[in-house]
Scaffold this motif. Structure first.
Motif, mmCIF file in Angstrom:
data_model
loop_
_atom_site.group_PDB
_atom_site.id
_atom_site.type_symbol
_atom_site.label_atom_id
_atom_site.label_comp_id
_atom_site.label_asym_id
_atom_site.label_seq_id
_atom_site.Cartn_x
_atom_site.Cartn_y
_atom_site.Cartn_z
ATOM 1 N N LYS A 122 -12.672 9.945 -1.988
ATOM 2 C CA LYS A 122 -11.561 10.909 -2.043
ATOM 3 C C LYS A 122 -10.679 10.701 -0.809
ATOM 4 N N PRO A 123 -9.358 10.639 -0.967
ATOM 5 C CA PRO A 123 -8.498 10.546 0.226
ATOM 6 C C PRO A 123 -8.772 11.756 1.127
ATOM 7 N N GLU A 124 -8.870 11.502 2.395
ATOM 8 C CA GLU A 124 -9.284 12.541 3.350
ATOM 9 C C GLU A 124 -8.469 13.827 3.215
ATOM 10 N N ASP A 131 -10.604 0.734 4.206
ATOM 11 C CA ASP A 131 -9.246 1.280 4.054
ATOM 12 C C ASP A 131 -8.768 1.310 2.599
ATOM 13 N N ARG A 133 -7.949 15.744 0.774
ATOM 14 C CA ARG A 133 -7.231 16.009 -0.471
ATOM 15 C C ARG A 133 -7.833 17.207 -1.219
ATOM 16 N N GLN A 151 0.587 4.010 -2.931
ATOM 17 C CA GLN A 151 0.241 5.399 -2.625
ATOM 18 C C GLN A 151 1.315 6.351 -3.165
ATOM 19 N N SER A 165 0.810 -1.224 0.000
ATOM 20 C CA SER A 165 0.000 0.000 0.000
ATOM 21 C C SER A 165 0.838 1.266 0.000
ATOM 22 N N LYS A 200 -8.122 2.695 -0.975
ATOM 23 C CA LYS A 200 -7.935 4.054 -1.503
ATOM 24 C C LYS A 200 -7.870 4.000 -3.031
#
Ligand SMILES: [Zn+2]
Length: 578
Positions: free
Chosen positions: A483-485, A277, A487, A190, A186, A279
């Motif tokens: 959406k990634p927190e 979890d 962002r 990322q 991960s 993404k």
């Protein structure tokens, strides 16, 4: 003399008003001389205007046909040799062809002819419409156009020079894709995803300026914004396209949500994570535009010992659309300097149709050859009696639809069985999983295309709005990615099509939708064999209803004439949702 002329005129088809005038005139023979003059004036208004249109077309064709052929051949040569010299020739020829449409005196003539409303003959009227759009799009102040090209070139350079910095290493887009596709870590996923997204801040402001500039150009020639202009000049009504996208959204939303659950369950297990979890970097490509590899069939192994060129020739011949003349003029295999992709081109609209490929014995090239020759037969089997302007596809997405419909056969187990590539045991073994894979691919792509179409439309309507937010609103709504927190980045600007291939993406999805509509029509009304193998009726139908009509009807009228319905997402949903 005058009376004879009256009789001749009576024998012609005249419009309603003229016939009425005529009937009342006949009662008063003493008025005939004067009335005839009136009548002739009445008829000849239309006739005169149509004659002027014919003259316009003759002059246009005399200029355009030789330049069209020259530009097509020059581009063909450049794509094969790849030499600077050939590319320079090709650019020059394309420029000369494009120059025809920027002539403002010719445009004024055409505009007057169009606005007179007197060109009523259907073939002439259709040519007025198509030529008018081509000329209108070229009536842009050359200084503004030059500025647009300069802005695009600068942005294009930034994309080309960008390399994602991932843990201190510079990576190309392909290397980023490779990591996203194969890594199970991960943190690494990322880093690759975020590294690639760093192109966004480098180009976002430039793109917004370009969008405003394009809007200004569009407004100068009478459109609300550039999105509306692009669609309308290509013969599409934005409201009509949006209605199809809405229809497809409604038909796919529920099933996509279920499928997305399956995908999430699969990936939670694959990465050892909780579903909550997951993404955007966990979906195996940068935009979640392609199907993750959940269902796998190794189609390549079936094609290892096959000759895709022989297969494609025999398949098309079997459905009554022989492609030997196209293949004879084509360039099929790899060469140094040659374009590495594939395309089909109609050199002269008189039968010189060619395809460029880099064929290898695998499923990708089987699909591509079937696809390119789909474009090929659309062009080759046109109606040579139609005027030059109408010897073309009804729209670019309608020829894409034919190409897609045939391309899909490359991984259709029944087609493979009927072509002698696999036996019936293998066919049964892979049928279910092949369908699931295709269905996943189509659904994932269709949701992504929704994002692209709606984002672009809204961006051109209001380039000042919060585009970062707009992008993620669309991604969350249509692709169900979270959406990634926190962002707040211009992730929309990382997709090169938004900047450099504007307002075209929706045509890819329209092509898939129409491919399903024709496939459904053919397998319901023309043949019971879903693989089409050996079914001459398929070729007969396509020639008569799709290829021969060319561009003589508006695309949706052609679709209605060939399937009994206007373009609808129903059959795409039937094929891939249920
Ligand atoms: Zn294509």
């Amino acid at each position: 003399m005058k009376l004879r002329k009256l009789q001749e005129v009576l024998n012609e088809k005249t419009d309603y008003l003229c016939i009425n005038q005529l009937n009342s005139m006949k009662k008063h023979i003493f008025l005939v001389v004067g009335a005839t003059t009136m009548l002739i004036a009445c008829i000849s208004n239309q006739e005169k205007t149509e004659n002027r249109m014919k003259e316009f077309i003759s002059a246009y064709e005399a200029k355009a046909i030789p330049l069209f052929k020259e530009a097509s051949l020059a581009s063909w040569n450049a794509n094969i040799t790849g030499t600077n010299e050939d590319w320079t020739k090709s650019e020059k020829a394309s420029f000369e062809l494009a120059k025809i449409f920027s002539d403002s005196a010719d445009f004024a003539k055409l505009k007057e002819l169009k606005e007179s409303g007197l060109v009523k003959d259907s073939l002439l009227a259709r040519q007025v419409e198509l030529l008018y759009n081509s000329y209108l799009g070229a009536q842009v102040d050359t200084a503004l156009l030059a500025k647009q090209i300069k802005m695009e070139t600068e942005i294009s350079k930034k994309y080309s020079n960008f390399r994602a910095n991932v843990n201190g290493k510079e990576l190309t887009d392909n290397q980023v894709e490779e990591i996203l596709h194969s890594s199970k870590n991960s943190k690494e996923l990322q880093a690759a995803w975020e590294g690639h997204k760093m192109i966004g801040p480098l180009v976002a402001e430039d793109i917004i300026k370009l969008v405003k500039h394009r809007n200004m150009i569009a407004q100068k020639i009478g459109f609300t914004n550039y999105h509306e202009m692009s669609l309308k000049l290509s013969g599409q009504d934005p409201a009509e396209v949006t209605a199809i996208f809405d229809e497809l959204d409604n038909l796919t939303r529920g099933n996509f949500a279920q499928l997305k659950n399956d995908i999430d369950t699969y990936f939670a297990n694959y990465y050892h994570l909780k579903i909550s979890d997951l993404k955007p970097w966990h979906y195996q490509n940068r935009y979640f535009q392609e199907a993750p590899e959940i269902y796998t069939v190794d189609f390549d192994k079936f094609y290892e010992k096959q000759d895709p060129v022989k297969l494609v020739a025999s398949f098309y011949d079997g459905i009554g659309l022989n492609v030997d003349a196209i293949l004879a003029k084509s360039d099929l295999y790899e060469k140094p300097g040659k374009n590495q992709h594939a395309f089909s081109t109609d050199i002269d609209r008189e039968g010189d149709v060619r395809t460029l490929d880099n064929v290898k014995p695998d499923s990708y090239w089987m699909n591509t050859l079937l696809h390119e020759l789909g474009h090929g037969v659309y062009s080759y089997y046109n109606d040579r009696n139609l005027p030059f302007t109408l010897r073309d596809a009804a729209h670019t997405f309608t020829t894409e639809a034919i190409a897609n419909m045939f391309g899909r056969l490359a991984t259709d187990p029944v087609w493979m069985k009927n072509m002698g590539i696999i036996d019936s045991i293998e066919c049964n073994k892979i049928t279910d999983v092949s369908h699931k894979a295709l269905r996943l691919q189509q659904l994932v792509f269709s949701r992504w295309a929704q994002v692209m179409y709606r984002f672009e439309k809204s961006m051109y309507e209001d380039p000042e709005q919060d585009l970062n937010q707009l992008w993620w609103d669309m991604v969350e709504k249509y692709q169900l990615l979270a959406k990634p927190e926190g962002r707040n980045m211009p992730d929309w600007a990382t997709k090169i099509h938004v900047a450099l291939y504007p307002c075209y993406y929706h045509n890819y999805l329209l092509g898939e939708i129409l491919a399903s509509q024709w496939y459904n029509y053919l397998t319901t009304n023309i043949t019971k064999d879903q693989s089409f193998v050996g079914e001459k009726a398929v070729g007969d139908y396509l020639k008569a209803k799709v290829f021969m009509p060319g561009a003589r009807y508006y695309w949706n009228e052609m679709i209605e004439r060939s399937t009994g319905e206007k373009l609808t997402a129903k059959y795409y949903a039937k094929q891939f949702v249920q």
